[in-house]
Design a protein around this motif. Structure first.
Motif: not given
Lengths: 347, 392, 289
Positions: A135, A138, A142, B201, B209-210, B212-213, C3, C6-7, C253, C256-258, C260-265
């Protein structure tokens, strides 16, 4: 701390355990000797020195208190970025003070996260610590305007140590500086683990329920040692940044924590020298293999790990004890050097 | 005390430099090159291509130039900047190398830069592509490319070819940010519109997911930058999501269509348009020979990383010829400036002001040639400089 | 809404894949108490076997999948009989050192044999592209993953709960001494279990090459994900890791879709929260063994 004055048997016992052994003197003499013997390899020696300190910090919680961690790089990283940012923005320029400040930052993080770590199983501890480190990685990525993101924090210079000793291209200052810090903190750790506090940690490690039953405040002791360990790791990270003048995201990496665990397993935990010896062995192996075969050194170092476990450390130690005698006999000098001083408690 | 030390230090550094120089001028006549690249870890394929190309060049051209024997010392930094720094430092101090080269990622190149300045040693960047690297030391030159070079070209091309709406997907680190910024500058200035902007990342197992966007935003094309090695993965998932059938084109700098991986991507990659400085299908004799020799030696197609390495060592050979074998940093960097030659990728030169590479950028489309996928070049933008510097 | 479906679908497929990859680890760790960090090496092995068979020898993909399973299982048996067997009684940390050493060797060996570039498996046309189901985009490949992994999960659960072998395995784990007293060949049961876990990993590697990518560093890159699945799910049952893999797959998933800025968190934060809430995992036994 009142136990120390009232319980004289304990005091006597700790004094006995804490006695300085000749092997220890020999070890530190070797460290001093390395300054003269390997004068063209200061850079790798420096790396070994901060790595040893880092391993020592893991030994405090793993070897003594039995807390496994796969995320010790979190504290290392905070120390590393801490020093880097302090230097970059000219807040604290003098390295030793910056070192302390960075150590304290890591310590604060250690204190806060210790509450997450003291409960749970070994496996959940491994993963929670790992999760925290990832974390942080990340976060650092960020907030790239502060940390430099993936490019790392660069373009700052580290002021001379105590305003006197500048970091040179040969790495001499860096080596001496790291070694002195390592030695001082080692002495402090030695004092700590041989105190009643250290004994209580061993008691918790051996049997937590029993330790609770005899009235040891288990949670508080664990929090305390975790916090101290975080300080050590932070200092190690700070040394890393000060000697290389850079900090990048990989200070938080999983690999760093994992390597650290390997180092401690190689050296053996719970007698303070394990991390130090492990760091020396690990780095030297890595250096030798990667200069012979830059592509496939991973294979050979893996093989060494596998062999170490298959042969077993106990057996190796026995060989190490017998080998000098054997060699001497071979050379016709059968004086029988006593190589068998027993080291402190093995886990 | 402090002043004294500083003087001593400076003397020591000079001694190193002079020592290296004197050592060379004397009996052995060897020029040592420290080649620091990632040979293990996620970036290993970059390092291997460079190492292969350097070896190939030395086989073809011999290991002696201007009366000097060239010796390459290969080191693995696993793309970790602290390793890079230590290795560079040891190579300079202990092995007395005259040149440090390689550098798979931007932080690695950054880490070595102060050493190049301090020890006055030529640093040849053969891979890392962030614009500002060459500004970190007056002894740095580059034989790869900058992301700006290809990104502005593809931005201009997109505008001219009727692409109005673009969604972008770039890796979340400096080269990705560079690519995005330069592309946007040119594309938006030309009247294009960015409808979606996603930063993925760097360590990212699943693009789903990316993508899909991207699909949701219904662009005419998507601009993609992912680092060398991730392109194949990306294209596979692009096709899986049916984006190839929905008419959303892939455009971008050529990293995503690395020749190294292109053939494994399958037919979904067909039609992708990228701008880049090298394609294994570049129709020149010199490139045909290079590709054939590389394939023969290593059993695979060279990618753009290999060309960066090949040209890097070539640049050094030529520079040594020009200096008559003098290998100190000042002579070499002076010799390097303005050097121009015909590379497998086409005509290239080193900008005398910025020491960065000036090269043709080609617009290519993925097509099937003799049953294999290739980036086939169909438009050329000549002598493109790094836009990161021309702007200032 | 479509959507979202799909997600959700993508997340389920991703989770299923994680489960197949990690289930072998759950078995060795939870049932046999063996910390096998080399698990990913068997997955990569399966993946490479599949890739070589399909790409170079022209074996059809659906034939290559069971072969990948068999090859990884065989590799598992050999490794277990010759090496890992000696480690069951060792301390966990020694197991860590050994298995990491094993991974290092596997990674370097793969690099030597197969090269360091990514490898892709040529898929049959049937598996490419999407089908449109009431406006919801369904990837064919992912659909296949869900079907295969779903069936496997049922099969594993059935085997463990209902068959004689399952009973023997559970007995052997709970008390090896008593079990062998009852005439159960404990080493054999363990070897078989280990091999099966490796086979599953191999299959997962072959299936995952398309989505996760396959290169020599696969065993190290995805080690963290395997561990997350096993710890979050709790290692004493097989349903635990299954549910955990699904939750993590979907959360990752969707996150990351909704956002994306927090993706990896998302995935790390979720793991920490779950483990603090339930240190033995979502479905773990609450009493420590």
């Amino acid at each position: 701390m009142s136990d120390m004055t009232t319980l004289s048997p304990v005091a006597a016992s700790t004094a006995r355990i804490g006695r300085w052994r000749w092997q220890e003197t020999a070890f530190w003499l070797l460290v001093v000797a390395s300054y003269f013997l390997f004068s063209d390899r200061y850079l790798i020696l420096t790396e070994i020195a901060w790595l040893a300190l880092f391993a020592l910090s893991l030994d405090l919680i793993l070897g003594y208190a039995g807390i496994v961690s796969l995320g010790h790089a979190a504290f290392f990283g905070v120390g590393a970025y801490g020093v880097g940012l302090l230097a970059k923005h000219g807040i604290i320029e003098e390295p030793v003070l910056a070192l302390l400040a960075a150590g304290l930052m890591a310590m604060a993080l250690g204190f806060v996260t210790s509450f997450l770590v003291i409960r749970g199983t070994d496996l959940s501890r491994l993963m929670v610590t790992l999760g925290i480190a990832l974390l942080l990685r990340e976060l650092a990525n960020r907030f790239s305007d502060i940390t430099g993101g993936f490019d790392g924090l660069q373009g700052f210079t580290i002021a001379p140590v105590l305003g006197l000793f500048e970091f040179d291209i040969f790495g001499r200052t860096g080596f001496v500086y790291c070694t002195v810090v390592l030695f001082v903190l080692f002495l402090a750790a030695r004092r700590l683990v041989n105190s009643p506090f250290g004994l209580s940690l061993r008691a918790i490690h051996n049997n937590r329920l029993r330790a609770e039953a005899v009235g040891i405040p288990v949670d508080r002791r664990l929090i305390a040692v975790y916090t101290v360990s975080a300080f050590y790791a932070g200092v190690a990270g700070a040394l890393f940044t000060q000697t290389t003048a850079l900090a990048s995201l990989d200070v938080f990496a999983f690999e760093r924590s994992a390597d650290l665990l390997l180092i401690l397993v190689i050296g053996g935990g719970g007698y303070l020298y394990g991390g130090l010896i492990g760091a020396v062995v690990f780095k030297i192996l890595q250096e030798i293999f990667s200069s012979i075969t830059p592509q496939y050194w991973l294979f050979w170092i893996g093989l060494v790990f596998v062999v170490i476990v298959l042969v077993g450390r106990e057996r190796m130690r026995r060989w190490a004890r017998v080998a000098p005698d054997f060699l001497l006999r071979r050379l016709g000098l059968s004086r029988g050097v006593g190589g068998g001083g027993s080291r402190g408690g093995e886990p | 005390m402090s002043v004294e030390r500083r003087v001593l230090l400076r003397a020591a550094v000079c001694a190193v430099a002079v020592g290296a120089f004197a050592g060379m001028a004397s009996a052995q006549e060897t020029v040592k090159i420290g080649l620091i690249v990632p040979m293990t870890g996620g970036q290993a394929s970059t390092g291997k291509q460079i190492d292969n190309a350097v070896k190939l060049y030395m086989q073809q051209h011999g290991d002696t130039v201007a009366g000097k024997k060239i010796e390459v010392i290969l080191k693995d930094d696993a793309a970790l900047p602290d390793n890079t720094k230590r290795l560079a430092q040891e190579l300079i101090v202990n092995d007395k190398v005259s040149v440090i080269a390689g550098f798979g990622v931007t932080p690695a190149a950054f880490a070595a830069a102060p050493l190049a300045t301090q020890a006055k040693v030529l640093q040849i960047v053969m891979a890392a592509g962030t614009s500002i690297i060459t500004e970190r030391s007056p002894y740095i030159t580059r034989t790869s490319f900058t992301l700006g070079q290809s990104s502005i070209i593809i931005g201009d091309w997109a505008v001219k070819n009727g692409i109005k709406k673009v969604a972008t997907l770039t890796s979340d680190y400096a080269p990705g940010h560079d690519a995005l910024k330069f592309f946007k500058d040119h594309f938006v200035a030309g009247g294009g519109q960015i409808v979606e902007e996603v930063k993925v990342p760097l360590a990212n197992p699943d693009f789903a997911p990316f993508l899909q966007r991207m699909k949701d935003s219904k662009p005419d094309a998507m601009f993609v930058f992912v680092p060398a090695g991730q392109g194949g993965n990306f294209m596979k998932q692009y096709a899986e999501r049916g984006l190839d059938k929905s008419g959303i084109k892939v455009i971008g700098p050529g990293d995503v269509m690395d020749d190294d991986l292109l053939n494994g991507m399958g037919d979904s990659a067909l039609g992708a348009v990228t701008a880049h400085m090298y394609s294994a299908a570049h129709p020149s004799q010199i490139n045909k020979d290079f590709v054939a020799a590389y394939k023969k030696a290593y059993g695979q197609r060279p990618g753009f990383m290999a060309v960066g390495g090949y040209d890097g060592i070539h640049l050094l050979y030529e520079a040594l010829k020009k200096t008559g074998g003098k290998a100190d940093g000042d002579s070499l960097i002076a010799a390097v400036k303005g050097m121009a030659w015909e590379s497998p990728r086409g005509p290239i030169s080193i900008d005398p002001e910025t020491r960065d590479i000036v090269q043709n950028i080609y617009i290519r489309e993925v097509k099937k040639v003799d049953g294999e996928l290739y980036n086939v070049e169909f438009a050329t933008f000549e002598a493109v400089k790094d836009p990161g510097k021309t702007k200032k | 809404m479509t959507n979202f479906l799909t997600i959700l679908f993508d997340g389920v497929a991703y989770g299923m894949l994680l489960f197949v990859l990690a289930s072998g680890l759950a078995v060795t760790l939870g049932l046999m108490n063996f910390v096998n960090l080399a698990h990913g090496a068997f997955a990569a092995f399966g993946g490479y076997v599949c890739a070589v068979l399909v790409n170079r020898s022209g074996v059809p993909f659906f034939v290559a999948l069971p072969l990948a399973f068999a090859a990884a299982a065989l590799a598992g048996v050999v490794a277990e009989r010759t090496l890992f067997r000696h480690l069951y009684r060792r301390s966990e940390l020694e197991q860590v050192l050994f298995t990491i050493g094993f991974v290092f060797m596997a990674v370097a060996a793969t690099d030597y044999v197969m090269g360091s570039s990514q490898v892709f498996i040529n898929l049959p046309d049937v598996l490419q592209g999407q089908i449109d189901l009431f406006g919801v985009g369904i990837g064919r490949y992912r659909l296949m993953i869900i079907v295969i992994c779903g069936l496997l999960t049922l099969a594993i659960q059935g085997t463990l709960a209902r068959t004689r072998f399952g009973a023997r395995l559970r007995a052997a784990v709970d008390d090896p001494r008593v079990a062998s007293g009852l005439g159960i060949n404990v080493p054999q049961v363990f070897a078989f279990t280990f091999a099966f876990g490796c086979g599953l990993a191999g299959l997962g590697g072959a299936l995952g090459a398309e989505i996760l990518g396959l290169d020599p560093y696969f065993p190290l890159k995805f080690l963290i994900y395997f561990l997350i699945v096993v710890t979050v799910g709790g290692s004493s049952t097989i349903t635990g890791p299954f549910m955990a893999a699904l939750v993590l797959g979907i959360a990752d998933v969707a996150g990351k879709y909704y956002v994306p800025k927090l993706g990896a968190f998302v995935i790390y934060a979720l793991m920490i929260v779950i483990l603090i809430w339930r240190p033995h995992g979502l479905f773990g036994r609450t009493v420590a063994r």
